[in-house]
Enzyme design. Structure first.
Site, short mmCIF file in Angstrom:
data_model
loop_
_atom_site.label_atom_id
_atom_site.label_comp_id
_atom_site.label_asym_id
_atom_site.label_seq_id
_atom_site.Cartn_x
_atom_site.Cartn_y
_atom_site.Cartn_z
N TYR A 1 28.24 7.25 -21.99
CA TYR A 1 29.22 7.85 -21.40
C TYR A 1 30.68 7.00 -21.79
O TYR A 1 31.66 7.43 -21.97
CB TYR A 1 29.28 7.67 -19.82
CG TYR A 1 28.01 8.81 -19.28
CD1 TYR A 1 28.31 10.06 -19.62
CD2 TYR A 1 27.08 8.39 -18.60
CE1 TYR A 1 27.37 10.80 -19.06
CE2 TYR A 1 26.16 9.09 -18.07
CZ TYR A 1 26.32 10.76 -18.51
OH TYR A 1 25.50 11.33 -17.69
N LYS B 1 30.73 5.57 -24.69
CA LYS B 1 31.05 6.08 -25.90
C LYS B 1 31.82 7.51 -25.85
O LYS B 1 32.66 7.65 -26.90
CB LYS B 1 29.85 6.46 -26.98
CG LYS B 1 30.15 7.05 -27.97
CD LYS B 1 28.45 7.51 -28.82
CE LYS B 1 28.15 8.96 -28.21
NZ LYS B 1 27.06 9.27 -29.06
#
Length: 178
Positions: free
Chosen positions: A143, A145
């Protein structure tokens, strides 16, 4: 991974939804929780009846990820008052995004996330949000990223065990700060 298709889940797909839900949830969390707590959660939240109710909710949407006509993952999106907490008409909750373990690292989760983002942008929503277990570093990294940031915490009850979820949100291009 090539040829991953995303398709809406319909009322006729409840048995398939239950099967993938139970398998992915068990693969993800069974090693970290008691059999009793897992059984209680699966019975209460992933039963045929409960999933049928969720599919009937006009403010919830499910999508399957398929490969060669086999279901390999799914996502559940909540809008308006179907959201488990914020219930903001400018936001969308990604309540569940699960992939079969054998497909980890093969971009299935990314394809499901891209579908979620597409849906949110088509609805001109300002942000997406979710809760992720604080002891799930793989998901938290995924998440982050994808541009999610932490904004709060909440309790997720798995059986009798109260666990802490990190709440994360992603502001969309058309979004405003919330």
């Amino acid at each position: 991974m090539e040829n991953i298709e995303i398709k809406p889940v319909t009322k006729n797909d409840v048995a398939d939804l239950q099967k993938i839900s139970i398998q992915t949830f068990t693969e993800t969390f069974a090693a970290y929780n008691t059999e009793e707590n897992m059984a209680k959660y699966l019975r209460e939240f992933l039963s045929f009846g409960k999933l049928s109710e969720e599919l009937d909710n006009a403010y919830s949407t499910f999508y399957f990820a398929t490969l060669n006509n086999s279901i390999i993952g799914y996502v559940k999106l909540n809008f308006s008052n179907a959201q488990t907490e914020l219930q903001d008409s400018n936001g969308m909750e990604i309540e569940r995004i699960y992939v079969l373990q054998e497909y980890f690292g093969k971009s299935v989760g990314q394809v499901l996330f891209e579908k979620a983002r597409q849906v949110a942008e088509e609805k001109n929503l300002h942000y997406m949000w979710l809760g992720v277990w604080e002891k799930n570093p793989r998901a938290i990294s995924f998440y982050k990223k994808n541009g999610f940031i932490e904004f709060d915490k909440h309790i997720f009850k798995l059986g009798e065990d109260e666990q802490t979820d990190i709440m994360m949100k992603k502001i969309l291009n058309n979004g405003k700060s919330v």
